[in-house]
Every structure is written in structure tokens, then in C-alpha cells.
Enzyme design. Structure first.
Site, PDB file in Angstrom:
ATOM      1  N   CYS A  42       3.117 -18.875 -13.439  1.00 57.88           N
ATOM      2  CA  CYS A  42       1.988 -18.029 -13.856  1.00 57.88           C
ATOM      3  C   CYS A  42       2.126 -16.616 -13.284  1.00 57.88           C
ATOM      4  O   CYS A  42       2.003 -16.428 -12.073  1.00 57.88           O
ATOM      5  CB  CYS A  42       0.698 -18.703 -13.381  1.00 57.88           C
ATOM      6  SG  CYS A  42      -0.757 -17.661 -13.394  1.00 57.88           S
ATOM      7  N   CYS A  81      -0.882 -15.195 -11.375  1.00 61.63           N
ATOM      8  CA  CYS A  81      -1.023 -15.898 -10.089  1.00 61.63           C
ATOM      9  C   CYS A  81      -0.177 -15.207  -9.024  1.00 61.63           C
ATOM     10  O   CYS A  81      -0.626 -15.006  -7.895  1.00 61.63           O
ATOM     11  CB  CYS A  81      -0.588 -17.356 -10.211  1.00 61.63           C
ATOM     12  SG  CYS A  81      -1.578 -18.315 -11.369  1.00 61.63           S
TER      13      CYS A  81
END
Length: 118
Positions: free
Chosen positions: A39, A42
Site C-alpha cells: 500500500c 501506508c
């Protein structure tokens, strides 16, 4: 156990339950970063999250990889990454979805100010 002011990586369901129970016992705010290695957002917010942990040692900062602990992510209805859950006494009191630095910081501040210190 990790030192105060650090993000604690949670890698097992037992460790997850242990941290939740400790947060309940200590009446501390717990912020959980539900993340994934693939991600991009993230990764973008990870260093900011670590900085917040250093600045706010009275808060427990956890990190859960949704691919590593699928059952925990499912139990807590995590549908997007990053999702930040705010827990008090084992209950969700707030949630921020996405790499939103300002919203994350403001939400933590809001819940710290409403936590009574023992």
C-alpha cells in the site's frame, strides 16, 4: 513489550489480544494503523505515524499488517488501507481512513484531551 513512544508491530492474534487488554487495563488510548506492505499511502504516512508515537508517549500506537493478520482485519471490518482505529477500553471511539495527516493528528489530540489521567 516496546518502549513508550514507539510504534508496536503486532504479528499474532495473541499479541493483538494482549495489547487490547493492556489498553483496557491501563485506560490508555490505542491507535491502530491497519496497513499493508503493498500500500503506497501506508508507506507515505508510516514515518509521520512514528513521529506521532514519539510525541505522544501516553498513547499506544500499534501497527497491524492486514495480510499477516487477516482475521483481525476482518473482525474490525477494515476495508481500506491505511485505516486508523482509535480504541478506548476495547471499543472503537473513532476511525480515520486514508493517509490524512491532519485528520489523524487532530483525532488523536481530541481523544487525548478527553482521556482522564489516573
Amino acid at each position: 513489550m516496546a518502549e513508550e513512544g514507539q510504534v508496536i508491530g503486532v504479528h499474532t492474534v495473541d499479541a493483538w489480544n494482549e495489547h487490547l487488554q493492556k489498553g483496557i487495563d491501563d485506560k490508555k488510548l490505542i491507535v491502530v494503523d491497519f496497513t499493508a506492505s503493498w500500500c503506497g499511502p501506508c508507506k507515505f504516512i508510516a514515518s509521520f505515524y512514528a513521529e506521532l508515537a514519539k510525541k505522544m508517549p501516553t498513547v499506544t500506537f500499534l501497527k497491524v499488517d492486514v495480510d499477516e493478520l487477516k482475521s483481525v482485519a476482518t473482525d474490525w471490518a477494515v476495508e481500506a488501507m491505511p485505516t486508523f482505529m482509535f480504541l478506548k477500553e476495547g471499543k472503537i471511539v473513532d476511525k480515520v481512513v486514508g493517509a490524512k495527516k491532519d485528520e489523524l493528528q487532530q483525532t488523536i489530540a481530541k481523544h487525548i484531551s478527553s482521556t482522564s489521567t489516573a
